[in-house]
Design an enzyme around this catalytic site. Structure first.
Site, PDB file in Angstrom:
ATOM      1  N   CYS A  25      33.414  51.620 -56.856  1.00  0.00           N
ATOM      2  CA  CYS A  25      33.851  52.609 -57.843  1.00  0.00           C
ATOM      3  C   CYS A  25      34.879  53.595 -57.300  1.00  0.00           C
ATOM      4  CB  CYS A  25      32.648  53.359 -58.381  1.00  0.00           C
ATOM      5  SG  CYS A  25      31.322  52.237 -58.831  1.00  0.00           S
ATOM      6  N   HIS A  67      33.286  62.386 -60.854  1.00  0.00           N
ATOM      7  CA  HIS A  67      32.923  60.968 -60.888  1.00  0.00           C
ATOM      8  C   HIS A  67      32.012  60.758 -62.105  1.00  0.00           C
ATOM      9  CE1 HIS A  67      32.744  56.970 -59.412  1.00  0.00           C
ATOM     10  NE2 HIS A  67      31.447  56.981 -59.227  1.00  0.00           N
ATOM     11  N   GLU A  86      26.411  65.010 -57.448  1.00  0.00           N
ATOM     12  CA  GLU A  86      27.789  65.492 -57.531  1.00  0.00           C
ATOM     13  C   GLU A  86      27.822  66.998 -57.804  1.00  0.00           C
ATOM     14  OE1 GLU A  86      30.283  63.382 -60.329  1.00  0.00           O
ATOM     15  OE2 GLU A  86      32.104  64.273 -59.467  1.00  0.00           O
ATOM     16  N   LYS A  98      34.468  59.490 -68.317  1.00  0.00           N
ATOM     17  CA  LYS A  98      33.754  58.217 -68.470  1.00  0.00           C
ATOM     18  C   LYS A  98      32.956  58.198 -69.771  1.00  0.00           C
ATOM     19  CE  LYS A  98      33.221  56.761 -63.640  1.00  0.00           C
ATOM     20  NZ  LYS A  98      33.786  57.908 -62.874  1.00  0.00           N
ATOM     21  N   HIS A 144      32.935  53.452 -67.542  1.00  0.00           N
ATOM     22  CA  HIS A 144      33.172  53.397 -66.096  1.00  0.00           C
ATOM     23  C   HIS A 144      33.989  52.139 -65.781  1.00  0.00           C
ATOM     24  CE1 HIS A 144      32.804  53.582 -61.893  1.00  0.00           C
ATOM     25  NE2 HIS A 144      31.571  54.018 -61.780  1.00  0.00           N
ATOM     26  N   PHE A 197      29.361  53.037 -54.634  1.00  0.00           N
ATOM     27  CA  PHE A 197      28.272  52.304 -54.006  1.00  0.00           C
ATOM     28  C   PHE A 197      28.723  51.954 -52.593  1.00  0.00           C
ATOM     29  CE2 PHE A 197      25.872  50.191 -57.793  1.00  0.00           C
ATOM     30  CZ  PHE A 197      25.294  51.405 -58.084  1.00  0.00           C
TER      31      PHE A 197
END
Lengths: 86, 402
Positions: free
Chosen positions: B162, B294, B305, B326, B331, B390
């Site tokens: 990502c 994010h 976050e 998003k 995403h 990830f």
């Protein structure tokens, strides 16, 4: 449709030409087919005739399948079709 | 060190097929997430996504191109055309020799894998098209952009889940800033919205069945999207000399690794990336007006976050604005940072902060101004764009109004 007509149609489609422009003595190179066009043509022929063409792009001369002209390709396909029948 | 400005932008995503369409949708807080439409979707548990609809590749690309272009490459080429056209750059000579293409993607040609596995496993075929490999490889999109625009400099593809696009754009920025290239084409793309692509994500059980609601207490997971975002990063003096329109300036970045867990995010890793980007840009933390989060809408990401932002910014965390687009486009995985950079450009250039839509209930663990549901007009001079992947790989970019 006979083998010759079908092969000329397939190659013409890959080379973006009319089938009449694909002569039996034409080479794939003279028809503007590059290496990707060649493997794509062989794939299309395999799909159309349900055969496996023994061609290795690394050493075309040693392959058991002659691609030096449309005529030799047609001959090779006829042979593979006979082998498939037997 | 050279200054770096953005002189071209292009995109295609669930909100629009161009940058103006996408920014208009972001301003209006429109949702691009809807029912997925593709083969075997009835066998999925997750049936929504930010899918690009009304896109007809047959009308845009010829047959030969279609045999070589996976959907992620198609998206990339559409966005690259818009970006490079806008920049006005024509690549020849020395400029062409040093300009390259650095793009992010997590999965590359996922639908090409999917289609051909189906063909050999499910349909029992013993033969696949000869271009399967050049079509699915992760660098196919970057290579086709280089071929189409004569870009002969350093080109490669970055794959960091990502954070792929942010890592790619950070790398391109570093190349222009160092003087190695006068311009770079960068960004990223993703197209995982096919049966196998969504099925794989279902397995993690982090997906929402109804909506992406970042930072909202009732959030229940992420929603996949697809598309591309492509930019032209150009050395400032080069851009100025030719009178190019500058959309924003890129002024810094940082990359960090959590070195901790393959899926769970780390507050420290995120915080180090954010403070690293501030330090690289030479910015005091109180200068940041907007952060494009994010903000995936998962329980784990959003609270981590927010905690990282609170740690880095202290009391200023309550003054800055932070939103996750998003909620609108989904995403885009490896392409997400690229599309989200557009929200930063809109904040800096137009003074419009894209909202976090679908926001319903405040979450005490995400107690920041997340610009809920409606865009806001605020003049912003400095912005950050976060991406936390990830594998614990983080990349944050810092931008400035021109």
């Amino acid at each position: 449709m006979d083998v010759e007509t079908r092969v000329r149609n397939i190659i013409a489609e890959q080379a973006l030409l009319d089938p009449e422009e694909v002569g039996m003595d034409s080479t794939l190179e003279s028809l503007g087919l590059d290496s990707l066009g060649l493997v794509e043509s062989l794939f299309a022929i395999e799909e159309a005739f349900d055969i496996n063409i023994p061609f290795n792009a690394n050493n075309p001369e040693d392959s058991d399948f002659d691609i030096s002209s449309v005529a030799t390709i047609v001959m090779g396909i006829r042979r593979l079709l006979v082998e498939k029948e037997s | 060190m050279k200054r770096v400005v953005i002189t071209g932008a292009g995109t295609i995503n669930a909100l629009g097929k161009t940058v103006p369409e996408t920014l208009e949708a972001m301003r209006e807080g429109r949702c691009g997430i809807a029912e997925l439409e593709f083969r075997d979707v009835d066998r999925l548990t997750i049936k929504i996504g930010g899918q690009v609809k009304g896109f007809e590749p047959d009308a845009i690309f010829n047959r030969q191109q279609l045999t070589l272009y996976d959907r992620f490459t198609q998206f990339t080429l559409m966005a690259a055309h818009e970006a490079i056209t806008q920049s006005g750059l024509v690549f020849g000579g020395e400029l062409a020799a040093t300009t390259g293409v650095v793009l992010g993607t997590a999965g590359g040609g996922v639908s090409t894998w999917d289609d051909n596995y189906r063909s050999v496993y499910e349909d029992g075929k013993n033969r696949v098209h000869p271009f399967v490999v050049p079509k699915l490889m992760n660098n196919a999109a970057a290579s086709h952009v280089s071929m189409q625009y004569n870009l002969k400099g350093p080109s490669f593809t970055v794959s960091t889940a990502c954070a792929s696009s942010n890592h790619a754009m950070a790398q391109a920025f570093a190349m222009v800033r160092s003087g190695m290239s006068r311009a770079m084409v960068t960004g990223g793309s993703e197209s995982m919205l096919c049966f196998g692509g969504v099925k794989a994500w279902e397995g993690l059980r982090v997906m929402s069945r109804d909506a992406c609601r970042p930072f909202s207490a009732n959030r229940n997971g992420m929603v996949q999207g697809e598309g591309a975002g492509i930019f032209v990063f150009e050395e400032y003096e080069h851009a100025r000399a030719r009178g190019a329109e500058m959309m924003a300036e890129v002024i810094g970045f940082a990359m960090t690794s959590d070195a901790a867990d393959i899926v769970m995010p780390s507050k420290q890793g995120a915080a180090r990336a954010i403070s690293g980007a501030l330090a690289d840009a030479g910015l005091g933390r109180e200068r940041i007006g907007y952060i494009n989060a994010h903000g995936t809408g998962t329980a784990a990401n959003d609270k981590t976050e927010c905690a990282a932002v609170a740690d880095v910014f202290g009391t200023h965390a309550d003054k800055l604005l932070i939103s996750s687009t998003k909620s609108m486009h989904g995403h885009l995985i490896g392409g997400t940072g690229a599309v989200e950079l557009l929200a930063c450009i809109m904040a800096l250039r137009d003074g419009v902060i894209a909202p976090t839509i679908g926001y319903e209930e405040p979450d005490p663990e995400c107690a920041l101004d997340v610009v809920p549901n409606e865009a806001r007009e605020v003049a912003v001079e400095y912005a950050l764009s976060n991406a936390f992947a990830f594998g614990g790989l983080n990349a944050v970019l810092a931008l400035k109004r021109v």
